[in-house]
Enzyme design. Structure first.
Site, PDB file in Angstrom:
ATOM      1  CE1 TYR A  28     -32.765 -51.233 -10.248  1.00  0.00           C
ATOM      2  CE2 TYR A  28     -35.126 -51.129  -9.878  1.00  0.00           C
ATOM      3  CZ  TYR A  28     -34.031 -50.835 -10.653  1.00  0.00           C
ATOM      4  OH  TYR A  28     -34.185 -50.148 -11.834  1.00  0.00           O
ATOM      5  CE  LYS A  61     -31.108 -48.019 -10.604  1.00  0.00           C
ATOM      6  NZ  LYS A  61     -30.377 -47.404 -11.716  1.00  0.00           N
TER       7      LYS A  61
HETATM    8  N1  LIG Z   1     -36.077 -51.766 -17.938  1.00  0.00           N
HETATM    9  C1  LIG Z   1     -36.871 -51.093 -17.138  1.00  0.00           C
HETATM   10  O1  LIG Z   1     -38.123 -51.264 -17.140  1.00  0.00           O
HETATM   11  C2  LIG Z   1     -36.310 -50.071 -16.195  1.00  0.00           C
HETATM   12  C3  LIG Z   1     -37.211 -49.398 -15.339  1.00  0.00           C
HETATM   13  C4  LIG Z   1     -36.711 -48.445 -14.477  1.00  0.00           C
HETATM   14  C5  LIG Z   1     -35.361 -48.160 -14.461  1.00  0.00           C
HETATM   15  N2  LIG Z   1     -34.497 -48.842 -15.276  1.00  0.00           N
HETATM   16  C6  LIG Z   1     -33.077 -48.484 -15.218  1.00  0.00           C
HETATM   17  O2  LIG Z   1     -32.595 -48.341 -16.525  1.00  0.00           O
HETATM   18  C7  LIG Z   1     -31.205 -48.724 -16.598  1.00  0.00           C
HETATM   19  C8  LIG Z   1     -31.011 -49.781 -17.659  1.00  0.00           C
HETATM   20  O3  LIG Z   1     -31.875 -50.875 -17.358  1.00  0.00           O
HETATM   21  P1  LIG Z   1     -32.021 -52.099 -18.358  1.00  0.00           P
HETATM   22  O4  LIG Z   1     -33.405 -52.608 -18.203  1.00  0.00           O
HETATM   23  O5  LIG Z   1     -31.511 -51.740 -19.691  1.00  0.00           O
HETATM   24  O6  LIG Z   1     -31.048 -53.142 -17.655  1.00  0.00           O
HETATM   25  P2  LIG Z   1     -30.278 -54.422 -18.288  1.00  0.00           P
HETATM   26  O7  LIG Z   1     -30.897 -54.823 -19.563  1.00  0.00           O
HETATM   27  O8  LIG Z   1     -30.203 -55.402 -17.165  1.00  0.00           O
HETATM   28  O9  LIG Z   1     -28.828 -53.842 -18.580  1.00  0.00           O
HETATM   29  C9  LIG Z   1     -28.008 -53.462 -17.518  1.00  0.00           C
HETATM   30  C10 LIG Z   1     -26.752 -52.898 -18.103  1.00  0.00           C
HETATM   31  O10 LIG Z   1     -25.910 -52.473 -17.028  1.00  0.00           O
HETATM   32  C11 LIG Z   1     -24.642 -53.081 -17.219  1.00  0.00           C
HETATM   33  N3  LIG Z   1     -23.976 -53.244 -15.938  1.00  0.00           N
HETATM   34  C12 LIG Z   1     -24.434 -53.836 -14.823  1.00  0.00           C
HETATM   35  N4  LIG Z   1     -23.521 -53.757 -13.851  1.00  0.00           N
HETATM   36  C13 LIG Z   1     -22.457 -53.088 -14.369  1.00  0.00           C
HETATM   37  C14 LIG Z   1     -21.194 -52.706 -13.876  1.00  0.00           C
HETATM   38  N5  LIG Z   1     -20.827 -52.981 -12.615  1.00  0.00           N
HETATM   39  N6  LIG Z   1     -20.360 -52.028 -14.685  1.00  0.00           N
HETATM   40  C15 LIG Z   1     -20.709 -51.741 -15.952  1.00  0.00           C
HETATM   41  N7  LIG Z   1     -21.872 -52.099 -16.500  1.00  0.00           N
HETATM   42  C16 LIG Z   1     -22.742 -52.769 -15.707  1.00  0.00           C
HETATM   43  C17 LIG Z   1     -24.928 -54.403 -17.908  1.00  0.00           C
HETATM   44  O11 LIG Z   1     -23.747 -54.887 -18.502  1.00  0.00           O
HETATM   45  P3  LIG Z   1     -23.466 -56.450 -18.801  1.00  0.00           P
HETATM   46  O12 LIG Z   1     -24.061 -56.732 -20.162  1.00  0.00           O
HETATM   47  O13 LIG Z   1     -21.989 -56.559 -18.762  1.00  0.00           O
HETATM   48  O14 LIG Z   1     -24.148 -57.248 -17.718  1.00  0.00           O
HETATM   49  C18 LIG Z   1     -25.964 -53.928 -18.916  1.00  0.00           C
HETATM   50  O15 LIG Z   1     -25.360 -53.262 -19.985  1.00  0.00           O
HETATM   51  C19 LIG Z   1     -30.856 -49.191 -15.177  1.00  0.00           C
HETATM   52  O16 LIG Z   1     -30.261 -48.129 -14.481  1.00  0.00           O
HETATM   53  C20 LIG Z   1     -32.192 -49.544 -14.580  1.00  0.00           C
HETATM   54  O17 LIG Z   1     -32.193 -49.447 -13.181  1.00  0.00           O
HETATM   55  C21 LIG Z   1     -34.938 -49.788 -16.142  1.00  0.00           C
END
Ligand SMILES: NC(=O)c1ccc[n+]([C@@H]2O[C@H](COP(=O)([O-])OP(=O)(O)OC[C@H]3O[C@@H](n4cnc5c(N)ncnc54)[C@H](OP(=O)(O)O)[C@@H]3O)[C@@H](O)[C@H]2O)c1
Length: 276
Positions: free
Chosen positions: A166, A170
């Site tokens: 991951y 990134k």
């Molecule tokens: N949460 C944190 O603490 C955190 C921290 C740092 C960075 N981030 C970044 O923030 C962003 C959102 O994170 P999150 O925590 O909200 O993640 P999440 O809850 O796991 O949601 C991931 C999203 O990405 C979609 N997705 C994954 N693969 C895909 C694909 N091939 N095509 C289209 N959609 C796809 C998923 O869709 P499905 O529902 O279809 O699976 C879901 O809507 C990410 O880029 C993550 O790296 C998050």
């Protein structure tokens, strides 16, 4: 007002982005998801009726082209903001080190490739599909949602060996952001046609909607991470809400500009390099 496309809008931060942006009168908000029906149902249940949901896996170029064509029909061929939020967050390697896969290189290779396919190649295809619309838009801003876990100084200073696929994907996304900045915000281009590309980390955000209790490995890994977070940022008091994160990320995206020299940079939800 402005037009927005957000990828990965089905849940977590992506869903919070579209709901927040659609709460601002006059905005045109389009969410790209893998399962359009379930996201539409969720929006109906939440009483939100001013968002267009389009089907697109970001690793599927045909679906992205179709989504860009649909967006063109809605916005008249323009797009102000593209938010590349969708990401592959591996459960296999989240709390494992590269060494933990010494006896299972196939799993490690698949996990590295899955991470790269979505988090780098998928974002590239998404940007390329929407570039003509962004060039015709007014704001001309692209946010690639990254993570502090991709900060190489942080990895070195705090010795964080877990979640390598991951983090690596990134970090590559951050390089991708710089490459697009070099291409679409070049000094040779007229200022009015330059596009801002930014990598933005959203902070640590409470986005798990699965309701599945954490495994013992996740609990132990979480405790170890929390201890490292405390050392890195003594005032860290736990994850922020998706709503708070989205508001902070959008503020940063509004403030940053090509004119100020922000193009291609990697910043946090605080607008600098404080990841927590
Ligand atoms: N949460 C944190 O603490 C955190 C921290 C740092 C960075 N981030 C970044 O923030 C962003 C959102 O994170 P999150 O925590 O909200 O993640 P999440 O809850 O796991 O949601 C991931 C999203 O990405 C979609 N997705 C994954 N693969 C895909 C694909 N091939 N095509 C289209 N959609 C796809 C998923 O869709 P499905 O529902 O279809 O699976 C879901 O809507 C990410 O880029 C993550 O790296 C998050």
């Amino acid at each position: 007002m402005s037009s927005y496309v957000v990828t990965g809008a089905s849940r977590g931060l992506g869903y919070a982005f579209i709901v927040h942006l659609a709460s601002i009168p006059g905005n045109t908000v389009i969410g790209l998801v893998r399962n359009a029906e379930s996201t539409r149902s969720r929006l109906v249940a939440d009483g939100v009726n001013n968002i267009t949901i389009l089907q697109a896996d970001i690793t599927d170029r045909t679906a992205l082209k179709k989504a860009a064509d649909e967006t063109t029909k809605i916005t008249g061929g323009k797009l102000d903001y593209l938010i590349n939020n969708a990401a592959f967050l591996s459960h296999i390697s989240a709390f494992k080190t590269l060494g933990d896969f010494n006896d299972d290189p196939e799993t490690l290779e698949a996990d590295l490739l899955d991470s790269f396919r979505s988090n780098v190649v998928g974002v590239t295809h998404t940007i390329n599909a929407f570039i003509p619309l962004l060039q015709s838009g007014t704001a001309k801003k692209v946010a690639n949602i990254s993570t502090g876990m991709a900060d190489i100084d942080l990895i070195n200073d705090f010795h964080i060996p877990i979640g390598a696929p991951y983090s690596i994907s990134k970090a590559a996304l951050n390089a991708l952001t710089a490459k697009y900045n070099a291409l679409y915000a070049a000094p040779s281009l007229p200022l009015s046609s330059r596009i801002l590309f930014l990598s933005i980390s959203p902070g640590v955000v409470a986005t798990d909607e699965s309701g599945v209790p954490p495994t013992p490995e996740q609990i132990e890994g979480g405790k170890a991470m929390a201890a490292q977070f405390k050392e890195y940022a003594p005032d860290f008091s736990g994850p922020i809400s998706p709503q708070t994160s989205v508001e902070m990320v959008m503020r940063v995206l509004e403030e940053k500009s090509v004119e100020k020299g922000d193009g291609g940079r990697f910043v946090s939800h605080k607008g600098d390099q404080r990841w927590l």
